[in-house]
Motif scaffolding. Structure first.
Motif, short mmCIF file in Angstrom:
data_model
loop_
_atom_site.label_atom_id
_atom_site.label_comp_id
_atom_site.label_asym_id
_atom_site.label_seq_id
_atom_site.Cartn_x
_atom_site.Cartn_y
_atom_site.Cartn_z
N TYR A 1 0.84 -1.20 0.00
CA TYR A 1 0.00 0.00 0.00
C TYR A 1 0.87 1.25 0.00
CZ TYR A 1 -3.16 3.57 1.86
OH TYR A 1 -3.89 4.72 2.06
N ASN B 1 -0.31 4.54 0.05
CA ASN B 1 -1.00 5.71 0.58
C ASN B 1 -2.11 6.18 -0.36
OD1 ASN B 1 -1.59 7.92 2.34
ND2 ASN B 1 0.55 7.94 2.95
N THR B 2 -2.67 7.37 -0.07
CA THR B 2 -3.79 7.90 -0.82
C THR B 2 -3.38 9.13 -1.62
OG1 THR B 2 -4.48 9.37 0.95
CG2 THR B 2 -5.41 7.16 0.96
N TYR B 3 -4.22 9.47 -2.60
CA TYR B 3 -4.11 10.78 -3.23
C TYR B 3 -5.52 11.30 -3.43
CZ TYR B 3 -5.11 8.59 -7.81
OH TYR B 3 -5.68 7.92 -8.86
N GLY C 1 -1.09 14.63 -2.72
CA GLY C 1 -0.36 13.45 -3.19
C GLY C 1 0.62 13.75 -4.28
N LEU D 1 -2.62 2.24 -4.51
CA LEU D 1 -2.96 3.54 -3.95
C LEU D 1 -4.47 3.62 -3.83
CD1 LEU D 1 -0.59 4.20 -6.40
CD2 LEU D 1 -0.53 6.28 -5.01
#
Length: 614
Positions: A70, A72-74, A88, A199
């Motif tokens: 994983y 992370n996020t954006y 991000g 992501l």
């Protein structure tokens, strides 16, 4: 408002959408450290699983054997069909740079995957080539990197974004060439990178973008350093073991204990603890600031001591042992610092003077399960107070030099036996005195350097602290109670109840005549510590310009040190007489007060100083 999370692989992210950099976003500012952490995280999972794969397995099948990771996020929002990247950018820009270097290496290896990789860097819209991550103003830099032009020939003067793109690409290139040392490993990694890294895309409406961005970058969503560290540590441990050992509860219990001291005090603990064990200078300590320690603890320098980087077994041991021990120790030191505790009074005194570096020295000197724990707390706190006071009283205190000296002590006393504490402090005191006086000094206290010290040489708070300690000494040795708490004497500055410095010799013609009407001599002499007292605000005001005879009536009703000037204080006071005889102190009532009495009183203070801060 609705947020829709969409899990994606990098293959999905860079396929059909052009991401425009939202005006909220900063420039590309990642330097080597965050890039290294990203590569380190990605390759750790890949390399550990790749070891189990046969070279004969097809790269695509091999990549499927490697666990997903994983990233992370954006966050995006869409306006009139254009997708903007709200959060991000730093991570997605770095991923683009990695893709460019993977493309260069796949071309060099004549890999059939090179065109696939290239398609994840840019797309064709009509006659134009558009990078999926649309860094307007820096497209030329990406183009030159994509074309494999020498790094030194690429113009980076157009901004920090281009400069960091080029510098980070150099580092990424060297990493990939070193780690992907065969065509099979390179192609397996390409499949892994594009399909197994995940992501999460969060799409928000334009109306909510400012609020979402503010929350992400300034408030709730951004984790605190100790929360990030928790994830990095506990995340390495098998979930069954986490539950069996109840490590999550252990962590929360210790964090809560420290945070009872103050909001997010645990970050201060980690800053002091890490610095105490590995920082040997002020310069080296900077990187372990409480805002960044959660990253720096995994640096090579720190990991040589803590050994927590990708080491689940050591993490379990650390949490169950050192983490519990030193957080308990930190709480214990704090407990001693908030009030006078028998045997540990100097810890409180240092806190009163905001000498919080005592935590740093104590955590350095005390080792895990140290049998000399209490003794070291007592000695170090006492010696730190002594260093602070003796340098002040001899006009040799320099806060910048003290900070440097603290790290000398941290290094010299790190996990050393208690017997080394006093010699180490003695050495630092005499060294600082020698430097300040430009001569070799062997004794920590010399009357010659104390003789002229007075009102103008010391801060108001320190002067109040000094006289509070003098009063405390007399009370402790004559079975008397202090009239006021240390907090009131040192910290309370109110006009009515706060304590203030009082000149025994008021500025009037009678007192001036005692010094041959020499105004300069009179001011210099009456400012010396022997001519000063500590009085409560209203008493100070009422006696400010009185004759000495009238002032004595005020002194007898105030602090013990002040009262020793008045004859009534000695009547039937066997304890005070015993104190005087025990230490051979020239302690007496003074019904008149002139130059000789002032000098005598100043020398008496010097004798008491030698007893308290021996």
């Amino acid at each position: 408002m609705a947020i829709s999370p969409i899990p994606q692989s990098i293959e999905d992210v860079f396929s059909t959408i052009t991401y425009n950099i939202d005006f909220y976003q900063r420039q590309y500012k990642w330097l080597k450290d965050p890039v290294e952490r990203l590569l380190d995280d990605v390759f750790y999972k890949f390399n550990s699983d790749y070891l189990e794969i046969e070279d004969s397995m097809e790269p695509e099948n091999a990549a499927n054997k490697i666990g997903w990771y994983y990233l992370n996020t954006y966050v995006t929002n869409t306006i009139d069909g254009k997708v903007f990247l709200v959060d991000g950018q730093q991570r997605l820009t770095t991923i683009t740079l990695i893709l460019i270097q993977l493309y260069q290496q796949s071309v060099k290896e004549s890999s059939d995957l090179s065109e696939w990789v290239k398609s994840k860097i840019f797309g064709i819209v009509g006659p134009k080539k558009i990078f999926w991550l649309n860094h307007e103003g820096h497209a030329k830099t990406l183009e030159k990197l994509l074309n494999g032009e020498p790094f030194e020939t690429i113009d980076t003067t157009i901004g920090i974004t281009s400069k960091n793109m080029v510098e980070n690409s150099k580092y990424i290139k060297s990493w990939l060439e070193k780690d992907l040392d065969s065509k099979h490993k390179l192609e397996t990694f390409i499949y892994y990178f594009l399909r197994r890294l995940q992501l999460v895309k969060l799409e928000v409406s334009q109306a909510d973008v400012p609020m979402v961005f503010e929350v992400i970058n300034d408030r709730g969503v951004r984790l605190k350093p100790y929360e990030i560290l928790k994830g990095k540590l506990l995340g390495q441990i098998d979930k069954d073991e986490l539950k069996l050992l109840d490590l999550n509860k252990l962590w929360e219990t210790q964090v809560s204990k420290i945070n009872e001291i103050g909001e997010d005090e645990i970050d201060s603990f980690f800053e002091y603890y890490i610095r105490s064990k590995i920082a040997n200078s002020r310069g080296l300590a900077v990187k372990y600031d409480k805002k960044d320690y959660h990253r720096a603890i995994f640096s090579d320098e720190a990991d040589n001591f803590f050994n927590l980087k990708r080491n689940p077994a050591q993490i379990k041991r650390f949490l169950q042992n050192e983490f519990v021990y030193f957080t308990n120790l930190y709480h214990k030191i704090w407990w001693f610092s908030i009030d006078l505790r028998p045997g540990f009074e100097p810890v409180f005194f240092n806190s009163l003077n905001e000498l919080n570096a005592q935590y740093l020295i104590l955590l350095s000197a005390i080792k895990f399960n140290d049998p000399e724990e209490d003794l070291k707390i007592q000695l170090i706190a006492k010696e730190f107070d002594r260093l602070f006071v003796l340098l002040q009283l001899q006009r040799s205190y320099d806060s910048n030099k003290i900070t440097e000296i603290i790290y000398h002590l941290v290094t010299e006393l790190r996990e050393q036996p208690a017997e080394k504490i006093k010699p180490a402090f003695d050495n630092q005191i005499t060294q600082l005195l020698s430097n300040a006086k430009a001569t070799v000094i062997h004794e920590p206290f010399n009357y010659m350097y104390f003789k002229e010290v007075g009102y103008n040489d010391l801060s108001t708070r320190f002067s109040r602290y000094f006289f509070a300690r003098i009063d405390y000494f007399i009370c402790q040795n004559s079975n008397a109670e202090m009239q006021q708490s240390f907090h009131n004497l040192v910290r309370n500055t109110g006009h009515v109840n706060g304590y203030h410095i009082e000149h025994i010799l008021a500025h009037n013609d009678e007192n001036l005549s005692l010094f041959a009407n020499d105004e300069e001599l009179f001011e210099r002499e009456r400012n010396r510590l022997g001519g000063l007292l500590l009085l409560r605000g209203n008493a100070n005001i009422s006696s400010s310009n009185e004759t000495y005879t009238n002032k004595l009536r005020t002194y007898v009703q105030t602090l013990y040190w002040n009262a020793t000037l008045h004859p009534d204080t000695y009547h039937s006071n066997l304890d005070l007489i015993q104190l005087k005889n025990k230490y051979n102190l020239n302690l007496r009532a003074m019904e008149v007060f002139g130059p000789e009495e002032l000098e005598e009183r100043h020398k008496l203070l010097a004798d008491i100083i030698k007893i308290i801060w021996n």
